[in-house]
Motif scaffolding. Structure first.
Motif, PDB file in Angstrom:
ATOM      1  N   ILE A  22       0.835  -1.209   0.000  1.00 39.81           N
ATOM      2  CA  ILE A  22       0.000   0.000   0.000  1.00 39.81           C
ATOM      3  C   ILE A  22       0.864   1.252   0.000  1.00 39.81           C
ATOM      4  O   ILE A  22       0.597   2.215  -0.733  1.00 39.81           O
ATOM      5  N   ALA A  23       1.926   1.249   0.830  1.00 44.97           N
ATOM      6  CA  ALA A  23       2.820   2.406   0.905  1.00 44.97           C
ATOM      7  C   ALA A  23       3.494   2.671  -0.432  1.00 44.97           C
ATOM      8  O   ALA A  23       3.617   3.826  -0.863  1.00 44.97           O
ATOM      9  N   MET A  24       3.927   1.597  -1.113  1.00 43.67           N
ATOM     10  CA  MET A  24       4.584   1.779  -2.408  1.00 43.67           C
ATOM     11  C   MET A  24       3.628   2.341  -3.452  1.00 43.67           C
ATOM     12  O   MET A  24       4.007   3.203  -4.250  1.00 43.67           O
ATOM     13  N   VAL A  25       2.397   1.858  -3.455  1.00 43.75           N
ATOM     14  CA  VAL A  25       1.412   2.349  -4.422  1.00 43.75           C
ATOM     15  C   VAL A  25       1.108   3.822  -4.166  1.00 43.75           C
ATOM     16  O   VAL A  25       1.101   4.646  -5.094  1.00 43.75           O
ATOM     17  N   ILE A  26       0.859   4.171  -2.905  1.00 45.16           N
ATOM     18  CA  ILE A  26       0.534   5.565  -2.557  1.00 45.16           C
ATOM     19  C   ILE A  26       1.701   6.497  -2.879  1.00 45.16           C
ATOM     20  O   ILE A  26       1.529   7.552  -3.498  1.00 45.16           O
ATOM     21  N   CYS A  27       2.905   6.102  -2.468  1.00 46.91           N
ATOM     22  CA  CYS A  27       4.087   6.953  -2.693  1.00 46.91           C
ATOM     23  C   CYS A  27       4.411   7.078  -4.173  1.00 46.91           C
ATOM     24  O   CYS A  27       4.799   8.155  -4.641  1.00 46.91           O
ATOM     25  N   SER A  28       4.256   5.987  -4.901  1.00 43.15           N
ATOM     26  CA  SER A  28       4.514   6.039  -6.343  1.00 43.15           C
ATOM     27  C   SER A  28       3.525   6.959  -7.041  1.00 43.15           C
ATOM     28  O   SER A  28       3.905   7.795  -7.875  1.00 43.15           O
ATOM     29  N   ALA A  29       2.241   6.833  -6.686  1.00 41.56           N
ATOM     30  CA  ALA A  29       1.212   7.683  -7.294  1.00 41.56           C
ATOM     31  C   ALA A  29       1.410   9.145  -6.905  1.00 41.56           C
ATOM     32  O   ALA A  29       1.279  10.048  -7.749  1.00 41.56           O
ATOM     33  N   ALA A  30       1.743   9.377  -5.634  1.00 42.94           N
ATOM     34  CA  ALA A  30       1.930  10.755  -5.163  1.00 42.94           C
ATOM     35  C   ALA A  30       3.154  11.398  -5.812  1.00 42.94           C
ATOM     36  O   ALA A  30       3.102  12.570  -6.225  1.00 42.94           O
ATOM     37  N   THR A  31       4.241  10.656  -5.909  1.00 39.55           N
ATOM     38  CA  THR A  31       5.460  11.192  -6.536  1.00 39.55           C
ATOM     39  C   THR A  31       5.212  11.526  -7.999  1.00 39.55           C
ATOM     40  O   THR A  31       5.557  12.617  -8.479  1.00 39.55           O
ATOM     41  N   LEU A  36       3.953  15.492 -12.290  1.00 35.33           N
ATOM     42  CA  LEU A  36       3.074  15.844 -13.403  1.00 35.33           C
ATOM     43  C   LEU A  36       2.447  17.216 -13.196  1.00 35.33           C
ATOM     44  O   LEU A  36       2.433  18.052 -14.110  1.00 35.33           O
ATOM     45  N   VAL A  37       1.949  17.460 -11.984  1.00 34.67           N
ATOM     46  CA  VAL A  37       1.336  18.754 -11.680  1.00 34.67           C
ATOM     47  C   VAL A  37       2.355  19.886 -11.803  1.00 34.67           C
ATOM     48  O   VAL A  37       2.058  20.965 -12.346  1.00 34.67           O
ATOM     49  N   ALA A  38       3.572  19.634 -11.305  1.00 36.55           N
ATOM     50  CA  ALA A  38       4.615  20.658 -11.370  1.00 36.55           C
ATOM     51  C   ALA A  38       4.965  20.999 -12.818  1.00 36.55           C
ATOM     52  O   ALA A  38       5.167  22.174 -13.167  1.00 36.55           O
ATOM     53  N   VAL A  39       5.033  19.966 -13.671  1.00 39.48           N
ATOM     54  CA  VAL A  39       5.348  20.193 -15.084  1.00 39.48           C
ATOM     55  C   VAL A  39       4.226  20.976 -15.771  1.00 39.48           C
ATOM     56  O   VAL A  39       4.479  21.925 -16.526  1.00 39.48           O
ATOM     57  N   VAL A  40       2.982  20.585 -15.519  1.00 36.08           N
ATOM     58  CA  VAL A  40       1.839  21.266 -16.136  1.00 36.08           C
ATOM     59  C   VAL A  40       1.776  22.731 -15.699  1.00 36.08           C
ATOM     60  O   VAL A  40       1.575  23.640 -16.518  1.00 36.08           O
ATOM     61  N   MET A  41       1.962  22.969 -14.399  1.00 34.39           N
ATOM     62  CA  MET A  41       1.884  24.338 -13.892  1.00 34.39           C
ATOM     63  C   MET A  41       3.018  25.204 -14.428  1.00 34.39           C
ATOM     64  O   MET A  41       2.816  26.386 -14.750  1.00 34.39           O
TER      65      MET A  41
END
Length: 206
Positions: A22-31, A36-41
């Motif tokens: 669960i931690a790997m999935v959450i951290c991978s998605a969050a990272t 992605l958000v930083a690049v778009v902004m």
């Protein structure tokens, strides 16, 4: 194999594995999401995602060390072991593998002590990140917890493999051309690893 193997059937073992996944999935998605958000902004909206690097740092630390711990659980870390290519006697090969595992545990202990000191310093001084004031303890605790989990699995597999080596003379999966002595072959009726004499007989037939 007795008590060590029964540990894998406990709620404790399964819970740790589930938490790591669960931690790997959450951290991978969050990272990935933060990048992605930083690049778009930055390149599309022409604005700045303030403190994105600090958020990514936290999730990346937990992702890396949970991933390392999960690799220890699977016993799937990359190994650069050239001796396995030249030593075909399973007993001698696994004796060397066991020595390597002992050194792995010792190195893991040293790193865990350093990580503990690293984390305790962050606990006492409570440094914060520059922009979002995130406690440095959060990413640094990932180092300690990850190494603690790695040590747990390394010690577990060391005990299991040591008992297998004493009982059967080997514990690893054989490669082509590997063999076992007749003495150890007789200890395990289900063993399908050929003896050296059987290998030589097969080569003669071929």
């Amino acid at each position: 194999m007795g008590i060590p193997h029964s540990l894998q059937d406990t709620i404790f073992w399964r819970s740790i594995v589930k938490i790591m996944r669960i931690a790997m999935v959450i951290c991978s998605a969050a990272t990935t999401g933060c990048i992605l958000v930083a690049v778009v902004m930055r390149y599309i909206l022409k604005s700045n995602f303030y403190g994105s690097d600090e958020i990514i740092l936290v999730f990346a630390f937990w992702l890396y060390f949970m991933g390392a711990a999960y690799g220890s659980y699977e016993n799937s870390h990359i190994k650069a072991d050239l001796l396995n290519m030249y030593i075909k006697n399973m007993h001698y090969k696994d004796m060397l593998n066991l020595v390597a595992q002992i050194f792995t545990v010792l190195v893991n202990v040293v790193l865990m002590v350093w990580a503990c000191q690293f984390m305790l310093w962050a606990w006492e001084k409570n440094p914060l990140t520059t922009a979002l004031k995130i406690p440095i303890l959060i990413p640094r605790s990932a180092i300690f917890i990850g190494l603690a989990l790695m040590l747990f699995y390394h010690v577990y597999y060391l005990i299991v493999n040591f008992r297998s080596l004493l009982r059967y003379g080997y514990f690893s999966t054989p490669n082509d051309g590997d063999y076992i002595s007749q003495n150890f072959r007789d200890r395990d009726p289900e063993c399908r690893i050929p003896t050296k004499a059987e290998l030589e007989a097969l080569k003669t037939v071929e």
